[in-house]
Write a protein that holds these residues in place. Structure first.
Motif, PDB file in Angstrom:
ATOM      1  N   ILE A 227       0.970  -1.240   0.022  1.00 20.60           N
ATOM      2  CA  ILE A 227       0.114   0.061  -0.044  1.00 20.60           C
ATOM      3  C   ILE A 227       0.930   1.384   0.050  1.00 20.60           C
ATOM      4  O   ILE A 227       1.745   1.070   0.734  1.00 20.60           O
ATOM      5  CB  ILE A 227      -0.984   0.106   1.342  1.00 20.60           C
ATOM      6  CG1 ILE A 227      -1.866  -1.421   1.414  1.00 20.60           C
ATOM      7  CG2 ILE A 227      -1.837   0.977   1.152  1.00 20.60           C
ATOM      8  CD1 ILE A 227      -2.440  -1.526   2.534  1.00 20.60           C
ATOM      9  N   TYR A 228       0.788   2.057  -0.967  1.00 24.81           N
ATOM     10  CA  TYR A 228       1.759   3.273  -1.077  1.00 24.81           C
ATOM     11  C   TYR A 228       1.079   4.412  -0.592  1.00 24.81           C
ATOM     12  O   TYR A 228      -0.147   4.792  -0.756  1.00 24.81           O
ATOM     13  CB  TYR A 228       1.926   3.459  -2.763  1.00 24.81           C
ATOM     14  CG  TYR A 228       2.948   2.205  -3.010  1.00 24.81           C
ATOM     15  CD1 TYR A 228       4.304   2.228  -2.962  1.00 24.81           C
ATOM     16  CD2 TYR A 228       2.181   1.081  -3.720  1.00 24.81           C
ATOM     17  CE1 TYR A 228       4.910   0.745  -3.329  1.00 24.81           C
ATOM     18  CE2 TYR A 228       2.974   0.070  -4.144  1.00 24.81           C
ATOM     19  CZ  TYR A 228       4.376  -0.140  -3.871  1.00 24.81           C
ATOM     20  OH  TYR A 228       5.023  -1.076  -4.394  1.00 24.81           O
TER      21      TYR A 228
ATOM     22  N   VAL B 217      -9.827   3.883   6.091  1.00 24.30           N
ATOM     23  CA  VAL B 217     -10.814   3.200   5.454  1.00 24.30           C
ATOM     24  C   VAL B 217     -10.586   2.836   4.081  1.00 24.30           C
ATOM     25  O   VAL B 217     -10.032   3.845   3.286  1.00 24.30           O
ATOM     26  CB  VAL B 217     -12.191   4.070   5.271  1.00 24.30           C
ATOM     27  CG1 VAL B 217     -12.960   4.289   6.722  1.00 24.30           C
ATOM     28  CG2 VAL B 217     -12.100   5.546   4.612  1.00 24.30           C
ATOM     29  N   LYS B 218     -10.722   1.776   3.354  1.00 23.24           N
ATOM     30  CA  LYS B 218     -10.450   1.366   2.430  1.00 23.24           C
ATOM     31  C   LYS B 218     -11.584   1.270   1.488  1.00 23.24           C
ATOM     32  O   LYS B 218     -12.492   0.439   1.669  1.00 23.24           O
ATOM     33  CB  LYS B 218      -9.690  -0.038   2.559  1.00 23.24           C
ATOM     34  CG  LYS B 218      -8.432  -0.094   3.230  1.00 23.24           C
ATOM     35  CD  LYS B 218      -7.746  -1.684   3.308  1.00 23.24           C
ATOM     36  CE  LYS B 218      -7.017  -1.783   1.987  1.00 23.24           C
ATOM     37  NZ  LYS B 218      -6.459  -2.960   2.102  1.00 23.24           N
ATOM     38  N   VAL B 219     -11.803   2.319   0.227  1.00 22.69           N
ATOM     39  CA  VAL B 219     -12.861   2.046  -0.521  1.00 22.69           C
ATOM     40  C   VAL B 219     -12.887   0.803  -1.288  1.00 22.69           C
ATOM     41  O   VAL B 219     -11.809   0.497  -1.866  1.00 22.69           O
ATOM     42  CB  VAL B 219     -12.696   3.350  -1.364  1.00 22.69           C
ATOM     43  CG1 VAL B 219     -14.061   3.553  -2.338  1.00 22.69           C
ATOM     44  CG2 VAL B 219     -12.445   4.795  -0.383  1.00 22.69           C
TER      45      VAL B 219
ATOM     46  N   VAL C 283      -7.795   7.558   3.923  1.00 22.57           N
ATOM     47  CA  VAL C 283      -8.449   6.817   2.903  1.00 22.57           C
ATOM     48  C   VAL C 283      -7.662   6.302   2.195  1.00 22.57           C
ATOM     49  O   VAL C 283      -6.506   6.680   1.804  1.00 22.57           O
ATOM     50  CB  VAL C 283      -9.154   7.624   2.206  1.00 22.57           C
ATOM     51  CG1 VAL C 283      -9.964   6.993   1.079  1.00 22.57           C
ATOM     52  CG2 VAL C 283     -10.411   8.420   2.916  1.00 22.57           C
ATOM     53  N   ILE C 284      -7.833   4.869   1.952  1.00 19.52           N
ATOM     54  CA  ILE C 284      -6.978   3.875   0.879  1.00 19.52           C
ATOM     55  C   ILE C 284      -7.814   3.575  -0.155  1.00 19.52           C
ATOM     56  O   ILE C 284      -8.901   3.057   0.016  1.00 19.52           O
ATOM     57  CB  ILE C 284      -6.560   2.627   1.659  1.00 19.52           C
ATOM     58  CG1 ILE C 284      -5.542   3.321   2.799  1.00 19.52           C
ATOM     59  CG2 ILE C 284      -5.772   1.908   0.605  1.00 19.52           C
ATOM     60  CD1 ILE C 284      -5.329   1.929   3.804  1.00 19.52           C
ATOM     61  N   ALA C 285      -7.471   3.983  -1.328  1.00 14.15           N
ATOM     62  CA  ALA C 285      -8.045   3.622  -2.723  1.00 14.15           C
ATOM     63  C   ALA C 285      -7.617   2.292  -3.095  1.00 14.15           C
ATOM     64  O   ALA C 285      -6.286   2.079  -3.238  1.00 14.15           O
ATOM     65  CB  ALA C 285      -7.860   4.419  -3.710  1.00 14.15           C
ATOM     66  N   GLU C 286      -8.215   0.967  -3.098  1.00 13.63           N
ATOM     67  CA  GLU C 286      -7.741  -0.142  -3.363  1.00 13.63           C
ATOM     68  C   GLU C 286      -8.272  -0.678  -4.765  1.00 13.63           C
ATOM     69  O   GLU C 286      -9.529  -0.289  -5.214  1.00 13.63           O
ATOM     70  CB  GLU C 286      -7.933  -1.289  -2.226  1.00 13.63           C
ATOM     71  CG  GLU C 286      -9.517  -1.579  -1.873  1.00 13.63           C
ATOM     72  CD  GLU C 286      -9.677  -2.528  -1.063  1.00 13.63           C
ATOM     73  OE1 GLU C 286      -8.628  -3.270  -0.324  1.00 13.63           O
ATOM     74  OE2 GLU C 286     -10.836  -2.533  -0.609  1.00 13.63           O
TER      75      GLU C 286
ATOM     76  N   VAL D 139      -4.217   9.786  -0.831  1.00 15.20           N
ATOM     77  CA  VAL D 139      -2.912   9.905  -1.154  1.00 15.20           C
ATOM     78  C   VAL D 139      -2.387   8.276  -0.828  1.00 15.20           C
ATOM     79  O   VAL D 139      -1.266   7.888  -1.200  1.00 15.20           O
ATOM     80  CB  VAL D 139      -2.252  10.499  -0.021  1.00 15.20           C
ATOM     81  CG1 VAL D 139      -2.515  12.078  -0.362  1.00 15.20           C
ATOM     82  CG2 VAL D 139      -2.447  10.216   1.375  1.00 15.20           C
ATOM     83  N   ASN D 140      -3.425   7.313  -0.413  1.00 12.84           N
ATOM     84  CA  ASN D 140      -3.010   6.170  -0.096  1.00 12.84           C
ATOM     85  C   ASN D 140      -3.583   5.091  -1.044  1.00 12.84           C
ATOM     86  O   ASN D 140      -4.899   5.201  -1.326  1.00 12.84           O
ATOM     87  CB  ASN D 140      -3.279   5.567   1.474  1.00 12.84           C
ATOM     88  CG  ASN D 140      -2.765   6.376   2.220  1.00 12.84           C
ATOM     89  OD1 ASN D 140      -1.529   6.856   2.275  1.00 12.84           O
ATOM     90  ND2 ASN D 140      -3.672   6.769   3.291  1.00 12.84           N
ATOM     91  N   ALA D 141      -2.784   4.447  -1.774  1.00 14.75           N
ATOM     92  CA  ALA D 141      -3.306   3.465  -2.826  1.00 14.75           C
ATOM     93  C   ALA D 141      -2.786   2.029  -2.923  1.00 14.75           C
ATOM     94  O   ALA D 141      -1.414   1.927  -2.559  1.00 14.75           O
ATOM     95  CB  ALA D 141      -3.032   4.114  -4.260  1.00 14.75           C
ATOM     96  N   GLN D 142      -3.576   1.124  -3.448  1.00 18.21           N
ATOM     97  CA  GLN D 142      -3.084  -0.229  -3.405  1.00 18.21           C
ATOM     98  C   GLN D 142      -3.850  -0.663  -4.696  1.00 18.21           C
ATOM     99  O   GLN D 142      -5.032  -0.587  -5.086  1.00 18.21           O
ATOM    100  CB  GLN D 142      -3.557  -0.918  -2.345  1.00 18.21           C
ATOM    101  CG  GLN D 142      -3.491  -2.363  -2.167  1.00 18.21           C
ATOM    102  CD  GLN D 142      -4.171  -2.983  -1.038  1.00 18.21           C
ATOM    103  OE1 GLN D 142      -4.963  -2.116  -0.169  1.00 18.21           O
ATOM    104  NE2 GLN D 142      -3.994  -4.347  -0.676  1.00 18.21           N
ATOM    105  N   GLY D 143      -2.975  -1.674  -5.593  1.00 14.81           N
ATOM    106  CA  GLY D 143      -3.624  -2.072  -6.666  1.00 14.81           C
ATOM    107  C   GLY D 143      -2.753  -2.944  -7.537  1.00 14.81           C
ATOM    108  O   GLY D 143      -1.512  -2.545  -7.357  1.00 14.81           O
TER     109      GLY D 143
END
Length: 593
Positions: free
Chosen positions: A25-26, A174-176, A208-211, A228-232
């Motif tokens: 997760i970046y 929270v992970k969307v 917030v984490i966008a996954e 600012v937080n992202a995963q994928g």
């Protein structure tokens, strides 16, 4: 129930035959790892290697709690063994948490056994399971938080009571859900949903984490929105030994740095940074109050951690208001500034474009009296007042509009001259391309001025799109003449691409008959009929000698001569001029034709 799967489950639990994949997760703002989500798999090659099948049968046989403890231990053990940075995100189902047989304190015990700081562990509670006893879940989560763990809600928006659970559990993250990220750049509804989540997150001090990010367009949109937080999969797929650095983020960072051309850095936010002392997150409120009292002009203080990374922003008026209240000093004097600081200020890298920062400011409706925090490589650099930023942007827009070509809104002669002069002053090697349309007058006469304007706009769009691949400056001299300054060694390749793209797309402006014939018959100035080919391009490309070219007019003259050589050819042609020094007579850019 399939007896073979039951047998496999028994074997997996008995032998602890699970393995862990880690997906990074970046933190996009800091361009670094936030942490890793641990994803458990069943015994390799077995019927239950898939997590869906594994956890489904474990749930049916009421052995979910046993399985999750095994998976948790495997994840913690491997996380420590690989010496991975950041936080460890552990998936925990509410069913397992609420199971009376679920051992209390086992996760904390495992962190002690393997030497992992509990503060680095995030308990992810999935939102997809319906929980009947909300109070019991809240009590359980509170227990985990008291043990030092952070809390995250997974798959927000996919389940039953996401917003209620958010308000009750007060998660740190929270992970969307992936559904709202998938093609969010093409959906107004998804974009608005994400905006509302961001607003809620700001109000509740939640990250917030966008996954599930799989496309570059999705990544760029969430950055623009302020997530600012992202995963994928676009960033990194789950693996046993995950990367601790991301090449894509580095290239994105380079892209941002190159797009904010070093010769136009007045449009980078870093130029507006004002040096200002920061305070440590352990600073007591009374000490911060004294700093404000000592400097009446001081309105905000950045709060940083041990690594000089910004964690918040403390405002004078908020602190003053608290101390003015009855018992304010008694309650807050010895408290850390963390209690009163703004935990979600706008933090941007020094190379961020002012236009992008401006959009973040307006989209999130930041108080105009406030500051934003500017970083360099993730560490605190300084503060910039919002008023100064917006004023500077307005001035730049006005200056740009004054000198821009009204048809294409590209920079005109003044800006082109400035771009060349800046490179000459800094002794930075560059190439200059002069682009000119061939047979444009005949086309204009036959198809009309509106079509002529459209073709010029097309050439502008093609040139800008192609040159966006590299560090460059595109300008519109006037009429059908353009100039491009290239800072890298890819000028020839990009010029050929401009020709290819323009010839392909410009055919749409001709009738099918003219396209088929490769041109049309028209009357020249002498009243004679002649065959006119379809629109083509002449490009003259020069690489000026910085020791001998002392001004932009000499460089423009070189490019003009090269363009004239290119126009000798009937078809589109790129003429690369070997001459690098100016001639005795020079042609000023304003008169270049």
């Amino acid at each position: 129930m399939d007896p073979s799967r039951t047998l496999v489950l028994n074997t997996i639990i008995k032998e602890k035959a699970v393995f862990t994949l880690f997906q990074p997760i970046y933190d996009l703002a800091k361009r670094q790892i936030l942490g890793f989500e641990a994803l458990s798999r069943g015994m390799s090659g077995s019927l239950l290697e898939s997590p869906d099948k594994l956890f489904a049968i474990a749930s049916k046989q009421e052995r979910l709690s046993e399985l999750e403890i095994i998976c948790r231990e495997a994840a913690i053990k491997q996380f420590v063994s690989l010496n991975l940075p950041g936080k460890l995100f552990l998936n925990v189902s509410p069913k397992a948490l609420l199971d009376p047989s679920h051992p209390k304190g086992e996760t904390r015990h495992l962190t002690e056994v393997y030497g992992l700081d509990p503060k680095r562990v995030v308990i992810e509670v999935t939102e997809q399971d319906k929980v009947d006893d909300a109070n019991l879940l809240l009590t359980t989560i509170t227990h985990y938080r008291e043990l030092g763990f952070q809390i995250a809600i997974d798959d927000l928006g996919a389940g039953y009571s996401g917003l209620r659970k958010w308000s009750e559990l007060c998660p740190d993250y929270v992970k969307v859900d992936r559904y709202f990220i998938d093609h969010c750049d093409q959906s107004v509804v998804k974009r608005e949903f994400l905006k509302s989540i961001i607003e809620l997150a700001k109000a509740t001090s939640t990250q917030v984490i966008a996954e599930g990010i799989e496309r570059m367009e999705e990544l760029k949109l969430i950055e623009q929105l302020g997530i600012v937080n992202a995963q994928g999969f676009l960033l990194a797929k789950p693996t046993r030994k995950p990367p601790t650095e991301l090449a894509l983020l580095k290239s994105l960072h380079s892209e941002v740095r190159s797009s904010v051309n070093q010769f136009e850095q007045s449009m980078a936010i870093g130029w507006l940074a004002k040096e200002a002392n920061a305070i440590h997150e352990c600073t007591q409120c009374i000490d911060a109050h004294r700093l404000f009292e000592q400097d009446r002009k001081l309105t905000s203080l950045a709060v940083v951690n041990d690594a000089r990374e910004p964690v918040g922003l403390l405002h004078r008026d908020q602190l003053t208001e608290v101390f003015a209240a009855p018992y304010g000093h008694a309650l807050f004097d010895k408290k850390s500034v963390i209690k009163l600081m703004d935990k979600q200020p706008l933090v941007v890298d020094e190379q961020q474009e002012l236009d992008t920062v401006s959009k973040q400011i307006t989209d999130h409706e930041f108080d105009i009296r406030r500051h934003i925090i500017i970083t360099r490589d993730g560490r605190y650099l300084g503060l910039a007042p919002l008023r100064d930023i917006l004023k500077h942007i307005t001035e730049e827009k006005i200056r740009h509009a004054q000198h821009a070509n009204p048809l294409t809104m590209l920079p005109g002669n003044v800006a082109i001259n400035e771009a060349i002069e800046q490179r000459l002053r800094s002794h930075h090697d560059f190439s200059l391309a002069y682009i000119d349309l061939n047979h444009f007058k005949q086309f204009n006469d036959l198809y009309g001025y509106a079509s002529g304007d459209s073709v010029i706009k097309l050439l502008a769009e093609v040139t800008v799109d192609v040159c966006a691949q590299s560090s460059s400056f595109v300008g519109h001299i006037g009429g059908d003449d353009f100039m491009v300054v290239f800072d890298n060694n890819d000028a020839e390749v990009l010029c050929h691409e401009i020709i290819t793209q323009f010839e392909l797309k410009s055919k749409a402006f001709f009738t099918p008959e003219h396209v088929s014939a490769g041109g049309y018959w028209a009357t020249n100035r002498e009243g004679q009929k002649q065959f006119v080919p379809l629109l083509t391009l002449s490009i003259g490309l020069v690489r000026p000698d910085l020791q001998h070219c002392i001004n932009s007019h000499q460089v423009a003259a070189l490019a003009t001569d090269a363009k004239k050589e290119a126009k000798r050819y009937r078809n589109s042609y790129l003429f690369v001029c070997n001459r690098r020094k100016p001639t005795v007579s020079t042609v000023r850019l304003e008169n270049a034709g």
